[in-house]
Motif scaffolding. Structure first.
Motif, mmCIF file in Angstrom:
data_model
loop_
_atom_site.group_PDB
_atom_site.id
_atom_site.type_symbol
_atom_site.label_atom_id
_atom_site.label_comp_id
_atom_site.label_asym_id
_atom_site.label_seq_id
_atom_site.Cartn_x
_atom_site.Cartn_y
_atom_site.Cartn_z
ATOM 1 N N VAL A 62 0.825 -1.204 0.000
ATOM 2 C CA VAL A 62 0.000 0.000 0.000
ATOM 3 C C VAL A 62 0.860 1.255 0.000
ATOM 4 O O VAL A 62 0.643 2.179 -0.801
ATOM 5 C CB VAL A 62 -0.951 -0.005 1.214
ATOM 6 C CG1 VAL A 62 -1.616 1.360 1.382
ATOM 7 C CG2 VAL A 62 -2.010 -1.082 1.048
ATOM 8 N N THR A 63 1.846 1.316 0.893
ATOM 9 C CA THR A 63 2.669 2.525 0.980
ATOM 10 C C THR A 63 3.523 2.710 -0.276
ATOM 11 O O THR A 63 3.701 3.843 -0.740
ATOM 12 C CB THR A 63 3.558 2.494 2.235
ATOM 13 O OG1 THR A 63 4.333 1.276 2.258
ATOM 14 C CG2 THR A 63 2.711 2.553 3.504
ATOM 15 N N TYR A 65 2.697 1.679 -3.243
ATOM 16 C CA TYR A 65 1.788 2.085 -4.320
ATOM 17 C C TYR A 65 1.464 3.572 -4.232
ATOM 18 O O TYR A 65 1.527 4.296 -5.229
ATOM 19 C CB TYR A 65 0.502 1.274 -4.281
ATOM 20 C CG TYR A 65 -0.569 1.907 -5.152
ATOM 21 C CD1 TYR A 65 -0.504 1.792 -6.544
ATOM 22 C CD2 TYR A 65 -1.587 2.666 -4.605
ATOM 23 C CE1 TYR A 65 -1.440 2.408 -7.351
ATOM 24 C CE2 TYR A 65 -2.523 3.288 -5.402
ATOM 25 C CZ TYR A 65 -2.445 3.146 -6.772
ATOM 26 O OH TYR A 65 -3.368 3.770 -7.572
ATOM 27 N N PHE A 66 1.087 4.041 -3.033
ATOM 28 C CA PHE A 66 0.698 5.437 -2.895
ATOM 29 C C PHE A 66 1.862 6.375 -3.229
ATOM 30 O O PHE A 66 1.673 7.426 -3.844
ATOM 31 C CB PHE A 66 0.191 5.720 -1.488
ATOM 32 C CG PHE A 66 -1.181 5.159 -1.224
ATOM 33 C CD1 PHE A 66 -2.126 5.096 -2.226
ATOM 34 C CD2 PHE A 66 -1.531 4.700 0.036
ATOM 35 C CE1 PHE A 66 -3.393 4.583 -1.994
ATOM 36 C CE2 PHE A 66 -2.798 4.191 0.288
ATOM 37 C CZ PHE A 66 -3.733 4.132 -0.738
ATOM 38 N N GLN A 67 3.064 5.986 -2.815
ATOM 39 C CA GLN A 67 4.228 6.815 -3.126
ATOM 40 C C GLN A 67 4.463 6.857 -4.635
ATOM 41 O O GLN A 67 4.725 7.920 -5.214
ATOM 42 C CB GLN A 67 5.459 6.282 -2.406
ATOM 43 C CG GLN A 67 6.704 7.125 -2.625
ATOM 44 C CD GLN A 67 7.899 6.603 -1.852
ATOM 45 O OE1 GLN A 67 7.837 5.549 -1.219
ATOM 46 N NE2 GLN A 67 8.994 7.323 -1.895
ATOM 47 N N ILE A 235 -6.289 9.421 -1.152
ATOM 48 C CA ILE A 235 -5.344 8.425 -0.630
ATOM 49 C C ILE A 235 -4.687 8.881 0.678
ATOM 50 O O ILE A 235 -4.132 8.055 1.410
ATOM 51 C CB ILE A 235 -4.232 8.077 -1.647
ATOM 52 C CG1 ILE A 235 -3.276 9.253 -1.851
ATOM 53 C CG2 ILE A 235 -4.824 7.598 -2.951
ATOM 54 C CD1 ILE A 235 -2.115 8.924 -2.786
ATOM 55 N N GLU A 239 -3.107 6.356 3.399
ATOM 56 C CA GLU A 239 -1.651 6.336 3.353
ATOM 57 C C GLU A 239 -1.063 6.731 4.707
ATOM 58 O O GLU A 239 -0.111 6.104 5.192
ATOM 59 C CB GLU A 239 -1.141 7.272 2.267
ATOM 60 C CG GLU A 239 0.372 7.298 2.160
ATOM 61 C CD GLU A 239 0.866 8.341 1.180
ATOM 62 O OE1 GLU A 239 1.919 8.129 0.562
ATOM 63 O OE2 GLU A 239 0.195 9.388 1.035
ATOM 64 N N THR A 240 -1.619 7.769 5.328
ATOM 65 C CA THR A 240 -1.116 8.232 6.621
ATOM 66 C C THR A 240 -1.252 7.150 7.674
ATOM 67 O O THR A 240 -0.323 6.899 8.454
ATOM 68 C CB THR A 240 -1.871 9.493 7.061
ATOM 69 O OG1 THR A 240 -1.695 10.518 6.075
ATOM 70 C CG2 THR A 240 -1.352 10.000 8.397
ATOM 71 N N LEU A 243 1.291 4.345 6.974
ATOM 72 C CA LEU A 243 2.657 4.747 7.310
ATOM 73 C C LEU A 243 2.875 4.759 8.819
ATOM 74 O O LEU A 243 3.944 4.360 9.304
ATOM 75 C CB LEU A 243 2.959 6.127 6.728
ATOM 76 C CG LEU A 243 3.189 6.190 5.210
ATOM 77 C CD1 LEU A 243 3.270 7.632 4.740
ATOM 78 C CD2 LEU A 243 4.453 5.425 4.830
#
Length: 258
Positions: A62-63, A65-67, A235, A239-240, A243
């Motif tokens: 997930v992290t 991907y979002f980045q 997102i 995402e937060t 993380l």
């Protein structure tokens, strides 16, 4: 045996001995129950730690991907700007650059998971075992978020369909082959920021003319840009949370578990 002694002492009216025997029984039951609950709690905590550890691969997916999505869509936005300039007749944009940019602006990537993944790995019952309220809140957010806002339908706008209907298929094939998505990992896609393919001038001019005959595509592209901007805003909470959980896992081996 204890009860027989208690009855005998009751008959003998040995009240002190009776009280002592009763206290021994009560304390024994209490200690036995406490030990059983303590052992059960330790087993439950150990299982919860294992389940949180199992989140690691999905958290990384997930992290990552979002980045990567931010970089990816920054690239499509640059292509969009070039395509918009092409529709507006900017002389600095060649026919070939216009056509390539119009196609690359339609590229998207989405997240291939949903909320049930977290529930399957962790389970709602295990959330009660987590002392840290922030960690528990973050996990709850991951489990209950609406992941349809990150799927293909959220970004598969009319522009993507319509622009690919009019660009000649031979040019589309050439762009995909030389400048299409690159798979860095399972979750990470990259899009080349430039695409220098040789399109015969006559073919480029013909394709550019077709695009300019469809000025409504410029409106569709503006919708596409807005949809991507909304996607990138959506997102942020997920995402937060991901993380924060990932940092918690990195900092402490057993985060917030009773």
């Amino acid at each position: 045996m204890i009860f027989k002694r208690a009855i005998a002492k009751l008959r003998a009216q040995d009240w002190l001995a009776i009280v002592i025997e009763l206290v021994i029984v009560i304390v024994g039951v209490f200690v036995g129950t406490w030990v059983a609950n303590w052992n059960q709690g330790r087993e439950s905590q150990a299982e919860t730690r294992k389940m949180i550890a199992r989140l690691d691969p999905t958290l990384r997916q997930v992290t990552d991907y979002f980045q990567s999505a931010r970089t990816y869509f920054a690239t499509t936005r640059a292509y969009s700007n070039t395509a918009i300039a092409g529709w507006r007749g900017d002389p600095r944009v060649s026919d070939a650059s216009f056509v390539i940019a119009a196609y690359q602006a339609s590229q998207i990537q989405t997240l291939g998971i949903n909320g049930s993944v977290w529930s399957t790995i962790l389970g709602t019952d295990r959330l009660r075992e987590i002392d840290d309220p922030k960690l528990r809140t973050d996990l709850t957010l991951l489990m209950t978020s609406d992941y349809t806002q990150f799927d293909n339908a959220a970004l598969d706008t009319p522009y993507r369909h319509n622009v690919r209907r009019v660009i000649p298929v031979e040019i589309q094939d050439a762009i995909r082959k030389q400048c299409g998505d690159r798979h860095d990992t399972l979750a990470v896609l990259t899009l080349p920021p430039t695409c220098k393919i040789a399109i015969p001038p006559a073919d480029a001019a013909k394709a550019a003319a077709i695009l300019r005959r469809h000025p409504e595509l410029l409106e569709d592209l503006q919708w596409q840009i807005a949809a991507i901007a909304a996607f990138l805003d959506n997102i942020v909470p997920v995402e937060t949370a991901a993380l924060r959980i990932k940092r918690e896992r990195d900092q402490r081996h057993t985060p917030g578990i009773r």
